[in-house]
Design a protein around this motif. Structure first.
Motif, PDB file in Angstrom:
ATOM      1  N   UNK A  60      -2.876  14.314  -2.426  1.00  0.00           N
ATOM      2  CA  UNK A  60      -1.822  14.062  -0.960  1.00  0.00           C
ATOM      3  C   UNK A  60      -2.208  12.540  -1.158  1.00  0.00           C
ATOM      4  N   UNK A  61      -2.215  11.608  -0.777  1.00  0.00           N
ATOM      5  CA  UNK A  61      -1.986   9.677  -0.330  1.00  0.00           C
ATOM      6  C   UNK A  61      -2.188   9.599   0.628  1.00  0.00           C
ATOM      7  N   UNK A 121       0.613  -1.479  -0.135  1.00  0.00           N
ATOM      8  CA  UNK A 121      -0.180   0.322   0.044  1.00  0.00           C
ATOM      9  C   UNK A 121       1.537   1.453   0.024  1.00  0.00           C
ATOM     10  N   UNK A 122       1.880   1.149   0.859  1.00  0.00           N
ATOM     11  CA  UNK A 122       2.773   2.473   0.912  1.00  0.00           C
ATOM     12  C   UNK A 122       3.319   2.982  -0.871  1.00  0.00           C
ATOM     13  N   UNK A 123       4.051   1.948  -0.541  1.00  0.00           N
ATOM     14  CA  UNK A 123       5.653   1.507  -1.612  1.00  0.00           C
ATOM     15  C   UNK A 123       4.840   1.290  -3.034  1.00  0.00           C
ATOM     16  N   UNK A 124       3.825   0.887  -3.448  1.00  0.00           N
ATOM     17  CA  UNK A 124       3.390   1.145  -4.629  1.00  0.00           C
ATOM     18  C   UNK A 124       2.252   1.757  -5.193  1.00  0.00           C
ATOM     19  N   UNK A 125       0.790   0.933  -3.951  1.00  0.00           N
ATOM     20  CA  UNK A 125       0.020   2.055  -4.337  1.00  0.00           C
ATOM     21  C   UNK A 125      -0.449   3.477  -4.192  1.00  0.00           C
ATOM     22  N   UNK A 126       0.218   3.416  -3.272  1.00  0.00           N
ATOM     23  CA  UNK A 126       0.213   4.977  -2.842  1.00  0.00           C
ATOM     24  C   UNK A 126       1.150   6.028  -3.556  1.00  0.00           C
ATOM     25  N   UNK A 127       2.254   5.302  -4.424  1.00  0.00           N
ATOM     26  CA  UNK A 127       2.858   6.883  -4.795  1.00  0.00           C
ATOM     27  C   UNK A 127       2.438   5.605  -6.527  1.00  0.00           C
TER      28      UNK A 127
END
Length: 272
Positions: free
Chosen positions: A116-117, A100-106
């Protein structure tokens, strides 16, 4: 956190011009400081002053902080209008959090119109050591001795280079322990000529850094991504682009593990 982290930062922030109010809240392992500036103050210039104040305070902060302080610009009137929930029936929460943090949110952050996410219910991976007081007492050990042994064994320092007559080779060696299984045989001390290993002193398990926060989606634990849009962006078209980005990310990751992504949001319209 209030005395060692919040106080030095507040002292430095108070020197910034145009500061209207400052509030802070501290809890175990975290501090949040909110700065409100006068309307006449340029927000971009104020952000630069905040960054400079943080940099000037770094030497006064504890050296063992896991990460340096960070800041972001927030308009209280701009609340997220799109929420994306990620759940998985088989993945542990820390693996889902990593995606979620390293792929999708980016990837969503690169969509046109996204301001912003934020990730709610963050479950970052960590190895948790649950020590048994009786096991420590029977071996004459204290908690600080165990913590010192863990720090000494789990290091990531440069190794060096090998110099040849015509070529230099860089030596790469990782001394970090990345899973609970690697921590259990760690030798903490020696007693009566026998090693005392970490696994003998309690439970060493794979866990998360903060197990006091969580997020749910339809009675199932998961990650919630809150997406804010930039002012003046067409809400319908903006949501369509975000949904396309989620579908593209889902198609690539479902080949590796099962997960589900659901989105919900609300847009407001006013007629005169």
């Amino acid at each position: 956190m209030a005395s060692t982290v919040a106080t030095p930062l507040e002292r430095q922030f108070s020197t910034i011009a145009g500061l209207a109010s400052m509030t802070s809240s501290s809890s175990l392992g975290s501090t949040s400081i909110t700065l409100q500036f006068e309307l006449s103050r340029d927000i971009d210039a104020a952000a630069q002053d905040v960054q400079s104040a943080i940099a000037a305070t770094l030497r006064q902060l504890p050296s063992d902080m896991p990460s340096p302080p960070s800041f972001r610009k927030v308009n209280p009137a701009d609340s997220p209008i799109l929420f994306i929930a990620l759940t998985s029936p088989s993945l542990p929460l820390y693996a889902l959090n990593e995606y979620a943090e390293t792929m999708l949110a980016q990837q969503i952050s690169t969509v046109s119109g996204v301001a912003q996410v934020q990730v709610f219910g963050s479950q970052k991976y960590a190895v948790r050591v649950q020590l048994d007081p009786k096991a420590l007492a029977s071996r004459g050990l204290g908690v600080e001795e165990v913590a010192s042994a863990i720090r000494s064994a789990n290091v990531n320092l440069p190794t060096g280079t090998l110099q040849g007559p015509a070529t230099a080779y860089t030596i790469q060696s990782s001394g970090q322990l990345l899973q609970a299984e690697a921590f259990r045989p760690l030798i903490v001390a020696w007693r009566n000529g026998q090693p005392v290993r970490l696994g003998e002193l309690g439970n060493v398990v794979d866990g998360v850094q903060n197990d006091k926060q969580a997020a749910w989606f339809i009675n199932q634990r998961g990650m919630i991504l809150a997406v804010q849009r930039q002012p003046g962006t067409n809400t319908v078209e903006w949501r369509r682009r975000c949904a396309s980005c989620c579908r593209a990310s889902g198609s690539s990751c479902r080949l590796r593990f099962p997960w589900r992504c659901s989105s919900t949001g609300r847009s407001r319209s006013r007629s005169r």
